[in-house]
Design a protein around this motif. Structure first.
Motif, short mmCIF file in Angstrom:
data_model
loop_
_atom_site.label_atom_id
_atom_site.label_comp_id
_atom_site.label_asym_id
_atom_site.label_seq_id
_atom_site.Cartn_x
_atom_site.Cartn_y
_atom_site.Cartn_z
N LEU A 17 2.30 -2.65 2.14
CA LEU A 17 2.96 -1.88 1.09
C LEU A 17 4.19 -2.60 0.56
O LEU A 17 4.39 -2.73 -0.64
CB LEU A 17 3.38 -0.51 1.64
CG LEU A 17 4.11 0.38 0.64
CD1 LEU A 17 3.12 1.16 -0.19
CD2 LEU A 17 5.07 1.32 1.36
N ILE A 18 5.01 -3.08 1.47
CA ILE A 18 6.32 -3.59 1.06
C ILE A 18 6.29 -5.05 0.64
O ILE A 18 6.76 -5.41 -0.43
CB ILE A 18 7.36 -3.36 2.18
CG1 ILE A 18 7.59 -1.87 2.33
CG2 ILE A 18 8.66 -4.06 1.84
CD1 ILE A 18 8.48 -1.51 3.47
N THR A 19 5.71 -5.90 1.49
CA THR A 19 5.78 -7.31 1.11
C THR A 19 4.68 -7.72 0.14
O THR A 19 4.84 -8.64 -0.64
CB THR A 19 5.74 -8.25 2.33
OG1 THR A 19 4.59 -7.95 3.09
CG2 THR A 19 6.97 -8.09 3.18
N ASP A 20 3.56 -7.01 0.19
CA ASP A 20 2.47 -7.41 -0.71
C ASP A 20 2.33 -6.49 -1.91
O ASP A 20 1.55 -6.78 -2.81
CB ASP A 20 1.16 -7.45 0.06
CG ASP A 20 1.22 -8.47 1.18
OD1 ASP A 20 1.66 -9.59 0.90
OD2 ASP A 20 0.88 -8.13 2.31
N GLY A 21 3.07 -5.39 -1.87
CA GLY A 21 3.01 -4.47 -3.01
C GLY A 21 1.64 -3.86 -3.22
O GLY A 21 1.26 -3.56 -4.35
N CYS A 22 0.87 -3.67 -2.15
CA CYS A 22 -0.45 -3.06 -2.31
C CYS A 22 -0.29 -1.57 -2.55
O CYS A 22 0.63 -0.93 -2.05
CB CYS A 22 -1.27 -3.23 -1.04
SG CYS A 22 -1.68 -4.93 -0.70
N GLY A 23 -1.20 -1.03 -3.30
CA GLY A 23 -1.23 0.41 -3.50
C GLY A 23 -1.79 1.05 -2.25
O GLY A 23 -2.38 0.38 -1.40
N ARG A 24 -1.61 2.38 -2.13
CA ARG A 24 -2.00 2.99 -0.87
C ARG A 24 -3.51 3.09 -0.69
O ARG A 24 -4.02 2.94 0.41
CB ARG A 24 -1.33 4.34 -0.72
CG ARG A 24 0.07 4.09 -0.17
CD ARG A 24 0.86 5.32 -0.06
NE ARG A 24 1.41 5.69 -1.35
CZ ARG A 24 2.14 6.75 -1.52
NH1 ARG A 24 2.38 7.56 -0.52
NH2 ARG A 24 2.63 7.02 -2.70
N SER A 25 -4.22 3.30 -1.80
CA SER A 25 -5.68 3.35 -1.63
C SER A 25 -6.21 1.95 -1.32
O SER A 25 -7.20 1.80 -0.61
CB SER A 25 -6.35 3.94 -2.87
OG SER A 25 -5.61 3.66 -4.01
N GLU A 26 -5.53 0.95 -1.85
CA GLU A 26 -5.95 -0.41 -1.53
C GLU A 26 -5.75 -0.70 -0.05
O GLU A 26 -6.59 -1.33 0.60
CB GLU A 26 -5.16 -1.41 -2.38
CG GLU A 26 -5.81 -2.78 -2.40
CD GLU A 26 -4.91 -3.85 -2.98
OE1 GLU A 26 -3.95 -3.50 -3.70
OE2 GLU A 26 -5.17 -5.02 -2.70
N ILE A 27 -4.61 -0.22 0.48
CA ILE A 27 -4.35 -0.42 1.91
C ILE A 27 -5.45 0.25 2.73
O ILE A 27 -5.98 -0.32 3.68
CB ILE A 27 -2.97 0.17 2.29
CG1 ILE A 27 -1.86 -0.57 1.54
CG2 ILE A 27 -2.75 0.07 3.79
CD1 ILE A 27 -0.48 0.02 1.75
N ALA A 28 -5.81 1.47 2.31
CA ALA A 28 -6.85 2.21 3.02
C ALA A 28 -8.15 1.41 3.04
O ALA A 28 -8.79 1.25 4.08
CB ALA A 28 -7.07 3.57 2.37
N ASN A 29 -8.53 0.86 1.89
CA ASN A 29 -9.74 0.06 1.80
C ASN A 29 -9.67 -1.15 2.71
O ASN A 29 -10.60 -1.47 3.43
CB ASN A 29 -9.94 -0.44 0.36
CG ASN A 29 -10.54 0.65 -0.50
OD1 ASN A 29 -11.06 1.63 0.01
ND2 ASN A 29 -10.46 0.46 -1.81
N ARG A 30 -8.53 -1.83 2.59
CA ARG A 30 -8.37 -3.09 3.31
C ARG A 30 -8.44 -2.90 4.81
O ARG A 30 -9.03 -3.70 5.52
CB ARG A 30 -7.01 -3.68 2.91
CG ARG A 30 -6.88 -5.13 3.18
CD ARG A 30 -6.01 -5.79 2.16
NE ARG A 30 -6.56 -5.66 0.82
CZ ARG A 30 -7.67 -6.22 0.41
NH1 ARG A 30 -8.40 -6.94 1.25
NH2 ARG A 30 -8.10 -6.07 -0.83
N LEU A 31 -7.80 -1.83 5.28
CA LEU A 31 -7.75 -1.63 6.73
C LEU A 31 -8.91 -0.76 7.21
O LEU A 31 -9.05 -0.51 8.41
CB LEU A 31 -6.41 -1.01 7.13
CG LEU A 31 -5.15 -1.84 6.81
CD1 LEU A 31 -3.91 -1.10 7.23
CD2 LEU A 31 -5.21 -3.20 7.50
N GLY A 32 -9.67 -0.26 6.27
CA GLY A 32 -10.81 0.59 6.64
C GLY A 32 -10.39 1.90 7.27
O GLY A 32 -10.99 2.37 8.24
N ILE A 33 -9.31 2.49 6.76
CA ILE A 33 -8.88 3.79 7.27
C ILE A 33 -8.76 4.75 6.09
O ILE A 33 -8.82 4.32 4.93
CB ILE A 33 -7.52 3.70 8.01
CG1 ILE A 33 -6.48 2.99 7.13
CG2 ILE A 33 -7.68 2.97 9.34
CD1 ILE A 33 -5.12 2.87 7.76
#
Lengths: 193, 371
Positions: A134-150
């Motif tokens: 979120l902070i260093t890469d500026g990913c959106g939250r749904s993107e984080i969810a996709n990326r981490l599979g959660i």
């Protein structure tokens, strides 16, 4: 703060940037950490009230805040003991640049950094990953969810946990290196005994 | 009166609220937060403080996370995998929008400033609009610069004109041709190509026809015109000496000048010189406020400086006038030039110099004369 912030809050928000200076100043006048906490609250209340009033804009929030801090501290001193007028502290607004370059400030910042570093280190690994994305890469939250599979809710939970664990180390106060050093408190406690 | 202990409790609740806000508030939670804030001023202060602390934690974490190398492998992964998720990411970033939040805060803090800025922007916009309007209605628009000034103008067709100091030109638009009359001084033209609308620069009795290019035209004294081509080619048309006979419609000669060449037209004669790209850059240095000399005489250089500055350079000693100089100077600092020349002159044995002391000086400040 988009949902709750109001125009009246503007002076308080500005004062938050120099809260460490205000704390140091109040401590110099009162030599008592819990007094500092209480007086600081009063300063913020006054700033909030001033922000809500219809009067002209404050030219310097800093000057105003220090003046209020001085007044409330002097009030407290006079309420407690009988102090001759001439012995009451005079208003001295510390120079911004002096304060910023001051040793106390530098040490304070370094300690704050160290505290935060430890707190980040202590975060649960998954929570830290979410923070990093979120902070260093500026990913959106749904993107984080996709990326981490959660799930998105899990992402939110991790974020909430990060706020709960990291914010307290950044709040000034007796637990976190207030405007005065730990040594002062110790010496004061000894003196009281 | 609040005890420090209860202040600490309020602080914890506030941190919890900031956490909830980070997760996104449901309408019910929002209402609950509002009523909590209303119940005590201290709550509001605590929330502002906690939020401020979290913002700082985020700010510092950004740096620390990279430093602690937690972020690295993940970030590479994330960066190279953006693609189909891009829109989703944008949307979610929108509802979260820390930047917007920060912006809002700055706005509240600096509202008056923002208002002032808007005012200035509006004024500028109005000025531009009225100017555009003027240029559209008027047949001819004049542009001028005074000493030491240079100005850049973009015409309606996208062509750019940079006007050197103490220069003046008229732009005629609306006709089948784009005609620029250089009345005085020097101008650089970067022409937007338009096969249907020829771009013509008229300086004195010299006509320069553009074939889609960038070039500079300079009007010197006594009808002496210089054309320097940076890109493309131009056609230079000028009257031949014979045409100055009573037959007014006498012959005109045409010379093609291409990139990297300069043409000097004087009294019906043209001489074309080939320049290196350095020399071209040097000659066009005035657009960046530098004066570049490559073998010009001191007298010429002095004249050049005096075009850019209200305070003139004065040569006390003609001894130096014919020296040739090479160097780059700031057009706005004639004193540097004077120092350089004087230093050089000091190296000459006094026995060989008619005058002692400085050879060149900058005249004291004066009130600008009108021409």
């Amino acid at each position: 703060m988009h949902c709750i912030e109001r125009f009246a809050d503007r002076y308080v928000i500005q004062a938050l940037d120099f809260e460490p200076d205000l704390r140091r100043y109040l401590y110099r006048l009162t030599h008592n950490p819990s007094d500092v906490e209480e007086l600081l609250q009063e300063v913020y209340m006054r700033l909030l009230a001033e922000g809500a009033s219809v009067g002209p804009e404050l030219l310097s929030v800093r000057r105003f805040a220090f003046k209020v801090a001085h007044d409330v501290a002097v009030d407290l001193i006079r309420r407690r003991d009988l102090v001759p007028m001439e012995e009451l502290p005079k208003l001295e607004i510390p120079n911004q640049s002096d304060e910023e370059g001051g040793v106390e400030e530098i040490v304070g910042r370094a300690k704050e950094r160290l505290r935060l570093m430890r707190a980040i280190d202590d975060l649960p690994p998954r929570c830290r990953e979410v923070m990093a994305l979120l902070i260093t890469d500026g990913c959106g939250r749904s993107e984080i969810a996709n990326r981490l599979g959660i799930s998105l809710n899990t992402v939110k939970d991790h974020l909430k946990r990060a706020v709960r664990l990291l914010t307290p180390v950044m709040l000034y106060g007796p637990d976190n290196e207030p405007g005065h050093s730990r040594l002062d408190i110790l010496s004061q406690q000894e003196a009281e005994q | 009166m609040t005890t420090p202990a209860s202040l600490r409790e309020i602080e914890l609740v506030a941190v919890n609220w900031v956490a909830e806000m980070e997760g996104g508030l449901s309408p019910q939670l929002q209402a609950k937060l509002e009523s909590w804030l209303e119940s005590d001023m201290r709550h509001r202060i605590a929330l502002l403080r906690a939020h401020h602390a979290w913002e700082r934690a985020r700010e510092l974490s950004k740096y620390l996370l990279t430093e602690l190398a937690y972020a690295t492998d993940l970030s590479v992964d994330a960066r190279y995998n953006s693609g189909p998720d891009a829109t989703i990411e944008l949307q979610s970033r929108n509802d979260y929008a820390p930047a917007v939040r920060r912006l809002r805060r700055v706005l509240t803090r600096r509202q008056w400033l923002a208002t002032a800025c808007v005012g200035v922007v509006l004024a500028l916009l109005l000025a531009t609009l009225s100017r555009q309007y003027a240029s559209r209605t008027a047949e001819q628009v004049a542009y001028g610069t005074s000493i030491g000034e240079h100005k850049s103008t973009t015409l309606a067709d996208g062509s750019v004109i940079v006007l050197n100091a103490n220069s003046r030109l008229h732009v005629e638009s609306g006709s089948a041709k784009r005609i620029v009359r250089l009345v005085r001084g020097e101008a650089y033209f970067k022409i937007a190509h338009n096969a249907k609308k020829e771009f013509v620069v008229i300086a004195g009795d010299v006509v320069v026809r553009d074939v889609g290019t960038a070039f500079a035209v300079r009007a010197l004294q006594d009808g002496h015109i210089e054309v320097l081509v940076a890109e493309g080619t131009v056609q230079v048309e000028f009257p031949t000496p014979e045409s100055s006979s009573p037959d007014l419609k006498g012959q005109r000669a045409i010379t093609t000048v291409s990139a990297g060449q300069s043409a000097s037209i004087r009294a019906g004669h043209v001489s074309v010189a080939r320049l290196s790209s350095t020399e071209v850059d040097c000659k066009l240095g005035w657009r960046e406020g530098t004066l570049c000399f490559m073998g010009e005489t001191v007298a010429e250089a002095v004249e050049e400086f005096n075009r850019y500055n209200q305070r003139r350079l004065i040569m006390d000693d003609p001894f130096i006038a014919n020296w040739h100089i090479v160097g780059v100077f700031s057009a706005a600092a004639p004193e540097d030039f004077a120092d350089t020349v004087n230093r050089e002159a000091e190296l000459i044995p006094t026995s060989r110099r008619p005058l002692r002391g400085p050879c060149i000086h900058l005249e004291p400040p004066r009130i600008a004369e009108d021409e």
